[in-house]
Each structure stands twice: as structure tokens, then as C-alpha cells.
Design an enzyme around this catalytic site. Structure first.
Site, PDB file in Angstrom:
ATOM      1  N   HIS A  17       9.860  -4.589 -10.861  1.00 52.29           N
ATOM      2  CA  HIS A  17       8.412  -4.451 -10.676  1.00 52.29           C
ATOM      3  C   HIS A  17       8.036  -3.007 -10.967  1.00 52.29           C
ATOM      4  O   HIS A  17       7.986  -2.155 -10.083  1.00 52.29           O
ATOM      5  CB  HIS A  17       8.036  -4.844  -9.232  1.00 52.29           C
ATOM      6  CG  HIS A  17       6.568  -4.822  -8.942  1.00 52.29           C
ATOM      7  ND1 HIS A  17       6.006  -5.534  -7.903  1.00 52.29           N
ATOM      8  CD2 HIS A  17       5.528  -4.184  -9.525  1.00 52.29           C
ATOM      9  CE1 HIS A  17       4.700  -5.336  -7.859  1.00 52.29           C
ATOM     10  NE2 HIS A  17       4.396  -4.490  -8.851  1.00 52.29           N
ATOM     11  N   HIS A 197       1.454 -10.952  -9.054  1.00 55.97           N
ATOM     12  CA  HIS A 197       1.153 -10.168  -7.865  1.00 55.97           C
ATOM     13  C   HIS A 197       0.405 -11.075  -6.882  1.00 55.97           C
ATOM     14  O   HIS A 197      -0.590 -11.712  -7.256  1.00 55.97           O
ATOM     15  CB  HIS A 197       0.250  -8.988  -8.216  1.00 55.97           C
ATOM     16  CG  HIS A 197       0.949  -7.880  -8.963  1.00 55.97           C
ATOM     17  ND1 HIS A 197       1.728  -8.099 -10.060  1.00 55.97           N
ATOM     18  CD2 HIS A 197       0.959  -6.535  -8.747  1.00 55.97           C
ATOM     19  CE1 HIS A 197       2.198  -6.932 -10.502  1.00 55.97           C
ATOM     20  NE2 HIS A 197       1.746  -5.966  -9.720  1.00 55.97           N
ATOM     21  N   GLU A 200      -0.459  -8.725  -1.679  1.00 57.66           N
ATOM     22  CA  GLU A 200      -0.483  -7.272  -1.475  1.00 57.66           C
ATOM     23  C   GLU A 200      -1.758  -6.959  -0.697  1.00 57.66           C
ATOM     24  O   GLU A 200      -1.724  -6.696   0.504  1.00 57.66           O
ATOM     25  CB  GLU A 200      -0.462  -6.542  -2.814  1.00 57.66           C
ATOM     26  CG  GLU A 200      -0.527  -5.025  -2.680  1.00 57.66           C
ATOM     27  CD  GLU A 200      -0.733  -4.312  -4.013  1.00 57.66           C
ATOM     28  OE1 GLU A 200      -0.480  -3.095  -4.051  1.00 57.66           O
ATOM     29  OE2 GLU A 200      -1.160  -4.936  -5.004  1.00 57.66           O
ATOM     30  N   ASP A 279       4.161   1.784  -9.634  1.00 55.46           N
ATOM     31  CA  ASP A 279       3.535   2.783 -10.512  1.00 55.46           C
ATOM     32  C   ASP A 279       4.017   4.162 -10.060  1.00 55.46           C
ATOM     33  O   ASP A 279       3.281   4.924  -9.423  1.00 55.46           O
ATOM     34  CB  ASP A 279       2.012   2.683 -10.425  1.00 55.46           C
ATOM     35  CG  ASP A 279       1.510   1.324 -10.870  1.00 55.46           C
ATOM     36  OD1 ASP A 279       1.433   1.085 -12.082  1.00 55.46           O
ATOM     37  OD2 ASP A 279       1.208   0.491  -9.994  1.00 55.46           O
TER      38      ASP A 279
END
Length: 336
Positions: A17, A197, A200, A279
Site C-alpha cells: 500500500h 481503500h 479509513e 504516502d
């Protein structure tokens, strides 16, 4: 509390991921803005680095898409990807499955081929230089409509051999997986893997939808699944992998304190949890920093860390022989 950072540094692992556009370090972003003469609101690397502070997912996404604007040529995509592969290899990542966001580029006039050729060339060079294996997953931006996702999939088909699956990312709230049933069905119909996703910022219901409507083979994030006992039991029973991103969760306020991160509870519930960086340029660390941060906060044991690394290989889209080879290397490292 035991600090296992040195052990983690050499731990063989897979990363499942990571958004390649989210590995954009300020130095490279600024250099590409200069190289491509792209209008940019920051007059120095230091000013740009200061912008890498945000309070929520949308603040981050605003900067994330702004950063994409400096990616113009095939060489830009190559340089971005190689910078990540170099870091990943140095952190003992043996296999990486990277997300890329075509709509973030094609919608501003960058041809699909420019992007995919740069990424593909970097993949080939990294595999040759670093001895790692790499696969690519094409993600749809969920804040856009499904028609845009379908156009993107159609546009990508000439390069079908260069990506192994499709995913779903961007703003989760208000954009349920059910919005993308048609494009995921089409992708699965041509043999692509499916991930999304879910859970979250979005509720547990989004995880149910990803499983039942999109028929995914991995859940990216999945934190909020633990709010639903029946869902948690299902994820454990089906050995459905979760690609968890601890530093991302902290920076985006999915958790307010790393000591309250649900990773240990996931392991205790029998979930196939993995650790990833999401990220990393924006969230303060690549995969080893994620392992170390959550290990120290939750006082995870050496055995738990090894389990997380083993899960990463078990959850990867690789054949059984390759999986067993990686697990063998991991076992030798752990006992050595």
C-alpha cells in the site's frame, strides 16, 4: 519497552500500500517544477516542505494533487518511481505493489503512455539493480464519477500487461465502493485483481461494500472494520488482508495517538494485517519508520513484527513458489 528498529531495518518485507505519487519528496518536486517551468506557489524547497503539514485527509489531498502538476514527461515519472524504489530497496523491501493514479495525470493533459512508460522503465531498472520484484495497481479516484473510471480502464487496456489490478483511492467520505460496481466488475472480468481503500475515514459499511459489491481481494486500511464484530469475524475467517498504514493514520487523525492504534487488536483478532507507508513523503516515514513507530508505541514483540512481515508476503499478489521463497528468507533472518 524494547526497541526493535535495528531488527526491522533488515527485515525482509513486502510493501502493498504505497501511492507512487505519495512518495514525492519536496526536493524532487521542486526540482521537477523548475525543470518543467511549471508555475508553483513555493519559491524554495523549505517553503514547500512547510506545506507538508496538514490537519486532515482533504488538506493532504489538495497538496497531493498540486504536486502532481509538475509531472509532465516520461522522465519525470521515471525519476519519481526510481527514488521510491531506491529507498524501498534500502529498507529491505523485497516485493512492492505500487498504486498509481492515471486520472490525476490524464485529466490535466498528460498522455497515459507517458506515465506508464516512465513507471515501467523504472520498474525494469529497479528490478535489475536492486533484485526486488515490483507490480503496479491502477487506482480510480473515487471523488470522480464512475464514467471517468470506466474511460480510464478503457484507455489503459493497450498496456494491460503492465498492471496486475485495480484499486480505489482518494476522498472516502461520501464516495462508497458501491459507486464503482460496474468498473470493478469489468476489471475482474479481464483478469485483474481488485483492492479498495475502505474503513479509513469511511464507516464499516464501506468495508462490507468493498467485499460484497467490488469483490476485493485486499482491504486498504480497514481500521474501522473493528467497530463491527461480525465484520471483524468475517475478515478473520476469510483471511482477508488489511494493508495498514500507521503513520498515515496518525497524520490524518484516523488515530490521535499511536499508542491507541488498532494494529495489535487486529493481530489478536486473527486478522491478516500488514504494515505499509501509504504516502511516505507526506506522512513522515517509509515502511521501516512505520514498523518502528507502531512497534515502539504498542511495544510489539519480535514475533509480532515477524508475523506482520510474513503477512505482507502472504497477502501479496505473487505465486505460491515466490511466496514460499520470501517466507523462507524471512524465517532465516528471524532465527539468524
Amino acid at each position: 519497552m524494547t526497541d526493535l528498529s535495528a531488527f526491522i531495518a533488515g527485515l525482509p518485507k513486502a510493501e502493498l500500500h504505497v501511492h507512487i505519487e505519495g512518495t514525492f519528496e519536496p526536493e524532487l518536486m521542486y526540482a521537477l517544477a523548475q525543470r518543467n517551468k511549471v508555475a508553483f506557489p513555493y519559491d524554495s524547497v523549505e517553503a514547500l516542505r512547510g506545506a507538508y503539514r496538514f490537519g486532515n485527509l482533504q488538506d493532504f489531498l489538495d497538496l497531493y494533487y498540486q504536486g502532481m502538476s509538475v509531472l509532465v514527461t516520461e522522465q519525470d515519472f521515471y525519476d519519481l518511481a526510481m527514488a521510491y524504489f531506491r529507498r524501498a530497496a534500502a529498507q529491505a523491501v523485497r516485493h512492492a505493489e505500487i498504486f498509481f493514479d492515471p486520472q490525476g495525470h490524464t485529466e490535466r493533459g498528460v498522455p497515459f503512455q507517458t506515465m506508464i512508460d516512465g513507471l515501467w522503465r523504472a520498474k525494469a531498472d529497479a528490478e535489475a539493480q536492486f533484485g526486488m520484484s515490483i507490480s503496479m495497481i491502477l487506482c480510480f479516484l473515487r471523488h470522480l464519477d464512475e464514467a471517468s473510471a470506466l474511460r480510464t480502464l478503457n484507455e489503459a487496456l493497450p498496456w494491460r500487461d503492465r498492471f496486475i489490478g485495480v484499486g480505489l483511492d482518494s476522498s472516502e467520505k461520501g464516495h462508497p465502493p458501491s459507486k464503482f460496481q460496474t468498473v470493478f466488475a469489468r476489471a475482474r472480468g479481464i483478469g485483474l485483481k481488485a483492492v479498495a481503500h475502505a474503513g479509513e475515514e469511511g464507516p464499516p459499511e464501506y468495508v462490507w461494500e468493498a467485499l460484497d459489491l467490488l469483490q476485493v481481494q485486499r482491504i486498504d486500511h480497514g481500521n474501522r472494520a473493528l467497530e463491527d464484530e461480525r465484520l471483524t469475524a468475517r475478515l478473520a475467517r476469510e483471511a482477508m488482508p488489511l494493508t495498514v498504514c500507521p503513520l498515515s493514520n496518525l497524520r490524518l487523525c484516523v488515530v490521535n495517538d499511536m499508542t491507541r492504534h488498532p494494529l495489535r487488536r487486529m493481530l489478536q483478532a486473527g486478522l491478516v494485517a500488514t504494515i505499509n507507508s501509504d504516502d511516505p513523503a507526506y506522512f513522515g516515514g517509509y515502511v521501516n519508520e512505520n514498523y518502528s513507530a507502531v512497534q515502539q508505541a504498542l511495544d510489539l514483540s519480535r514475533d509480532e513484527i515477524v508475523t506482520l512481515a510474513a503477512n505482507s508476503f502472504r497477502a501479496a499478489f505473487i505465486d505460491r513458489a515466490e511466496q514460499q521463497r520470501h517466507l523462507g528468507v524471512l524465517t532465516a533472518y528471524a532465527v539468524g
